[in-house]
Design a protein around this motif. Structure first.
Motif, PDB file in Angstrom:
ATOM      1  N   TRP A  16       0.829  -1.205   0.000  1.00 25.11           N
ATOM      2  CA  TRP A  16       0.000   0.000   0.000  1.00 25.11           C
ATOM      3  C   TRP A  16       0.867   1.259   0.000  1.00 25.11           C
ATOM      4  O   TRP A  16       0.606   2.203  -0.745  1.00 25.11           O
ATOM      5  CB  TRP A  16      -0.952  -0.027   1.196  1.00 25.11           C
ATOM      6  CG  TRP A  16      -2.019   1.019   1.121  1.00 25.11           C
ATOM      7  CD1 TRP A  16      -2.114   2.153   1.885  1.00 25.11           C
ATOM      8  CD2 TRP A  16      -3.149   1.048   0.249  1.00 25.11           C
ATOM      9  NE1 TRP A  16      -3.216   2.874   1.528  1.00 25.11           N
ATOM     10  CE2 TRP A  16      -3.870   2.220   0.530  1.00 25.11           C
ATOM     11  CE3 TRP A  16      -3.603   0.189  -0.743  1.00 25.11           C
ATOM     12  CZ2 TRP A  16      -5.041   2.553  -0.142  1.00 25.11           C
ATOM     13  CZ3 TRP A  16      -4.762   0.530  -1.418  1.00 25.11           C
ATOM     14  CH2 TRP A  16      -5.460   1.702  -1.114  1.00 25.11           C
ATOM     15  N   LYS A  38       1.167   4.198  -3.036  1.00 24.82           N
ATOM     16  CA  LYS A  38       1.061   5.652  -2.821  1.00 24.82           C
ATOM     17  C   LYS A  38       2.333   6.378  -3.256  1.00 24.82           C
ATOM     18  O   LYS A  38       2.264   7.432  -3.900  1.00 24.82           O
ATOM     19  CB  LYS A  38       0.735   5.927  -1.353  1.00 24.82           C
ATOM     20  CG  LYS A  38      -0.678   5.478  -0.988  1.00 24.82           C
ATOM     21  CD  LYS A  38      -0.970   5.472   0.482  1.00 24.82           C
ATOM     22  CE  LYS A  38      -0.786   6.787   1.149  1.00 24.82           C
ATOM     23  NZ  LYS A  38      -1.286   6.799   2.535  1.00 24.82           N
ATOM     24  N   PRO A  69      -5.248  11.214  -4.493  1.00 24.76           N
ATOM     25  CA  PRO A  69      -6.211  10.233  -5.009  1.00 24.76           C
ATOM     26  C   PRO A  69      -7.646  10.742  -4.936  1.00 24.76           C
ATOM     27  O   PRO A  69      -7.995  11.532  -4.071  1.00 24.76           O
ATOM     28  CB  PRO A  69      -6.029   9.048  -4.062  1.00 24.76           C
ATOM     29  CG  PRO A  69      -5.599   9.668  -2.779  1.00 24.76           C
ATOM     30  CD  PRO A  69      -4.770  10.866  -3.158  1.00 24.76           C
ATOM     31  N   GLU A  72      -9.235   6.601  -1.816  1.00 20.81           N
ATOM     32  CA  GLU A  72      -8.200   5.859  -1.102  1.00 20.81           C
ATOM     33  C   GLU A  72      -8.898   5.187   0.071  1.00 20.81           C
ATOM     34  O   GLU A  72      -9.183   5.818   1.085  1.00 20.81           O
ATOM     35  CB  GLU A  72      -7.093   6.789  -0.616  1.00 20.81           C
ATOM     36  CG  GLU A  72      -5.972   6.073   0.067  1.00 20.81           C
ATOM     37  CD  GLU A  72      -4.877   7.010   0.538  1.00 20.81           C
ATOM     38  OE1 GLU A  72      -4.007   6.548   1.277  1.00 20.81           O
ATOM     39  OE2 GLU A  72      -4.888   8.204   0.167  1.00 20.81           O
ATOM     40  N   TYR A 128      -7.614   2.115  -4.613  1.00 17.16           N
ATOM     41  CA  TYR A 128      -6.943   3.391  -4.862  1.00 17.16           C
ATOM     42  C   TYR A 128      -7.287   3.837  -6.276  1.00 17.16           C
ATOM     43  O   TYR A 128      -7.015   3.119  -7.242  1.00 17.16           O
ATOM     44  CB  TYR A 128      -5.423   3.228  -4.724  1.00 17.16           C
ATOM     45  CG  TYR A 128      -4.669   4.526  -4.697  1.00 17.16           C
ATOM     46  CD1 TYR A 128      -4.221   5.067  -3.502  1.00 17.16           C
ATOM     47  CD2 TYR A 128      -4.392   5.213  -5.873  1.00 17.16           C
ATOM     48  CE1 TYR A 128      -3.516   6.258  -3.467  1.00 17.16           C
ATOM     49  CE2 TYR A 128      -3.695   6.407  -5.853  1.00 17.16           C
ATOM     50  CZ  TYR A 128      -3.254   6.918  -4.654  1.00 17.16           C
ATOM     51  OH  TYR A 128      -2.566   8.113  -4.623  1.00 17.16           O
TER      52      TYR A 128
END
Length: 174
Positions: A41, A45, A56, A59, A75
């Motif tokens: 994760w 990002k 985003p 998210e 995402y």
């Protein structure tokens, strides 16, 4: 008359798949990466920021209902600008997709939006499903935004970046 109706129906049914087959299919990349959900994760990002997509639209992390369960995340990047201005936009569109068919169209922007689903799996792996959608503004004929599928190059670049950033995350924890 009945024979003519049947012939017309057969012609229409026979021609329909050819028209639908002209549309390119959306590329969907799927990877199972050795690493925890948290590392993957963070890598997602970080990769978005490196590609110029820092904010985003969505998210969402779904925590497991029971102890020891598996995490999921969604995402959706904001639109990431790839080109702006009528002099270079068409070339960028050609690099990452087919130019939408608008006769005499002048494309002034080209952008991409990434959509990722991340799911933790048993055994310490995390699955990533990645899609991308291209869009751009055509100002001369339609004066509107148009959306189309990419050719897979951007998806491949993003997946490679995510995998590289997962390795960086793993090195940090060692």
């Amino acid at each position: 008359m009945k024979a003519l109706t049947i012939l017309i129906c057969l012609f229409v049914l026979g021609a329909a798949p050819m028209v639908a087959g002209d549309e390119p299919e959306q590329i969907i990349l799927t990877e199972s990466i050795q690493g925890s959900f948290g590392k993957v994760w963070r890598a997602v990002k970080r990769s978005m920021e490196e590609f110029g997509c820092p904010k985003p639209q969505t998210e969402k992390v779904i925590e497991p209902a029971e102890e020891g369960g598996l995490y999921k995340g969604q995402y959706v990047s904001d639109y990431c600008l790839l080109a702006e201005g009528d002099d270079s936009t068409r070339d960028v569109i050609k690099r990452y997709s087919d130019v939408p068919r608008i006769r005499g169209g002048i494309w002034v922007t080209c952008r991409v939006q990434y959509k990722l689903n991340v799911k933790e799996e048993e055994g310490g792996t995390t699955k990533i499903i990645l899609r991308a959608e291209m869009s751009g503004f055509e100002e001369f004929i339609t004066a509107a935004n148009h959306f189309w599928v990419s050719n897979g190059v951007l998806e491949g670049m993003m997946m490679e970046r995510i995998k590289r950033n997962v390795e960086i995350e793993k090195q940090k924890s060692e």
